[in-house]
Design a protein around this motif. Sequence first.
Motif, PDB file in Angstrom:
ATOM      1  N   ARG A   1      65.219  -0.920   2.077  1.00  0.00           N
ATOM      2  CA  ARG A   1      64.394   0.233   1.707  1.00  0.00           C
ATOM      3  C   ARG A   1      64.484   0.397   0.194  1.00  0.00           C
ATOM      4  O   ARG A   1      65.545   0.717  -0.329  1.00  0.00           O
TER       5      ARG A   1
ATOM      6  N   GLU B   1      60.770  -2.131   2.721  1.00  0.00           N
ATOM      7  CA  GLU B   1      59.992  -0.936   3.017  1.00  0.00           C
ATOM      8  C   GLU B   1      59.875  -0.052   1.779  1.00  0.00           C
ATOM      9  O   GLU B   1      60.854   0.166   1.062  1.00  0.00           O
TER      10      GLU B   1
ATOM     11  N   ARG C   1      57.481   3.691   0.345  1.00  0.00           N
ATOM     12  CA  ARG C   1      56.818   4.884   0.898  1.00  0.00           C
ATOM     13  C   ARG C   1      55.414   4.565   1.388  1.00  0.00           C
ATOM     14  O   ARG C   1      54.911   5.217   2.298  1.00  0.00           O
ATOM     15  N   GLU C   2      54.769   3.546   0.794  1.00  0.00           N
ATOM     16  CA  GLU C   2      53.367   3.256   1.100  1.00  0.00           C
ATOM     17  C   GLU C   2      53.184   2.206   2.188  1.00  0.00           C
ATOM     18  O   GLU C   2      52.086   2.044   2.714  1.00  0.00           O
ATOM     19  N   GLY C   3      54.249   1.475   2.507  1.00  0.00           N
ATOM     20  CA  GLY C   3      54.134   0.426   3.508  1.00  0.00           C
ATOM     21  C   GLY C   3      55.266  -0.567   3.376  1.00  0.00           C
ATOM     22  O   GLY C   3      56.267  -0.304   2.707  1.00  0.00           O
ATOM     23  N   SER C   4      55.105  -1.746   4.003  1.00  0.00           N
ATOM     24  CA  SER C   4      56.179  -2.735   4.014  1.00  0.00           C
ATOM     25  C   SER C   4      55.686  -4.093   3.539  1.00  0.00           C
ATOM     26  O   SER C   4      54.495  -4.416   3.624  1.00  0.00           O
TER      27      SER C   4
ATOM     28  N   ARG D   1      51.810  -4.735   4.937  1.00  0.00           N
ATOM     29  CA  ARG D   1      51.197  -3.836   5.903  1.00  0.00           C
ATOM     30  C   ARG D   1      51.395  -2.411   5.388  1.00  0.00           C
ATOM     31  O   ARG D   1      52.537  -1.978   5.174  1.00  0.00           O
ATOM     32  N   THR D   2      50.306  -1.697   5.170  1.00  0.00           N
ATOM     33  CA  THR D   2      50.396  -0.347   4.633  1.00  0.00           C
ATOM     34  C   THR D   2      50.686   0.654   5.744  1.00  0.00           C
ATOM     35  O   THR D   2      50.570   0.343   6.937  1.00  0.00           O
ATOM     36  N   SER D   3      51.019   1.871   5.356  1.00  0.00           N
ATOM     37  CA  SER D   3      51.316   2.924   6.333  1.00  0.00           C
ATOM     38  C   SER D   3      50.121   3.221   7.227  1.00  0.00           C
ATOM     39  O   SER D   3      50.281   3.606   8.387  1.00  0.00           O
TER      40      SER D   3
ATOM     41  N   ALA E   1      49.103   3.642   0.496  1.00  0.00           N
ATOM     42  CA  ALA E   1      49.279   3.859   1.936  1.00  0.00           C
ATOM     43  C   ALA E   1      48.023   3.486   2.712  1.00  0.00           C
ATOM     44  O   ALA E   1      48.095   3.144   3.901  1.00  0.00           O
ATOM     45  N   GLN E   2      46.844   3.518   2.043  1.00  0.00           N
ATOM     46  CA  GLN E   2      45.587   3.282   2.736  1.00  0.00           C
ATOM     47  C   GLN E   2      45.053   1.859   2.614  1.00  0.00           C
ATOM     48  O   GLN E   2      44.394   1.356   3.524  1.00  0.00           O
TER      49      GLN E   2
END
Length: 324
Positions: free
Chosen positions: A159, A180, A182-185, A214-216, A233-234
């Motif tokens: 993280r 990971e 905040r916006e994705g992994s 891969r985003t959130s 995130a998008q």
Amino acid sequence: MSVEDEDARLETAEDQAADWIVRQDGEALDEADQAAFAAWLAVPEHRREFDRQNAVWQRYRRMASLPVRIEQSEHRRGRRRWRAAFTPIRRRVSIPAIAASLALIAVGYAEDWPTRLRADYSTGIGERRIVTLADGSVVRMDAGTALSFDRSDTQRTVRLLAGAAQFQVAPDRRHPFLVETREGSVTALGTVFSVREREDGPEVAVLQHSVAIRTSAGANAIVHEGESTSFTAQRVERPAHTDVQAATAWTRGKLIVFHRPLSEVVATIARERRGYWTVRGDAANLRVNGVYNLDRPLDALDALEKSLGLRSMRISDRLIVLSR
């Protein structure tokens, strides 16, 4: 040269007094620093200089309702000076605006402690570090970076809580390696890649093989060797071929930026040195291109100020506010 070695080179009582005032205003001194301050203050010359400068600083803080004019800084590298004289210039700056900026900076520094408490590994100001995780993966950490690591029965998870890191992943097909944010992994499909947290979302650069993002919100992309991208995130920006050596120049003590906001560039440089450095007003959105030496952060800041035609309010070289 370490931050501590650079601090030890303060030569005059004027410089030292300014340094103590800013350190006390920013955060509580620990026992060792309190003892050092008491010993320094016991010298009559030091006491006189501290009282003089502290009176000016306290008066400055009380003048919240008065407009003032801040002098345009002189570009004197490596010299710490108390710039307390308010010399007339064309642009008017208000104390409330500066006070608000300093308050935000203080809050930002205070909020760093919860991040550090959640981290298994962290780096301080001006510190770059190489760590080996429990699975054998090697991580290069930039200054001001915090991360945690967990290995479960199904995967390995880093993280990235703050900053930037370059990962050389130990092979283990049964346990995928994820970073990971905040916006994705970001999932490693090979060995070497970097992830940097930025104002507009993480930046990923791949030095060997590839990674999967891969985003959130569920957006996906594959980034191949020699490519970089950023994501929110998008969405994921389309990966593009790039100079990955430039993208990871921080591992060699360099910052190479192209069309990045000044506020982000200054924040990155500020991680290399103790103090409060920030950008006020619309100057924060100025776009910056250049190569800067992270081992000489004050020189880098001076170069930005000069090349962009900015003004600065300085109290020693610990507290610097850039503006137009």
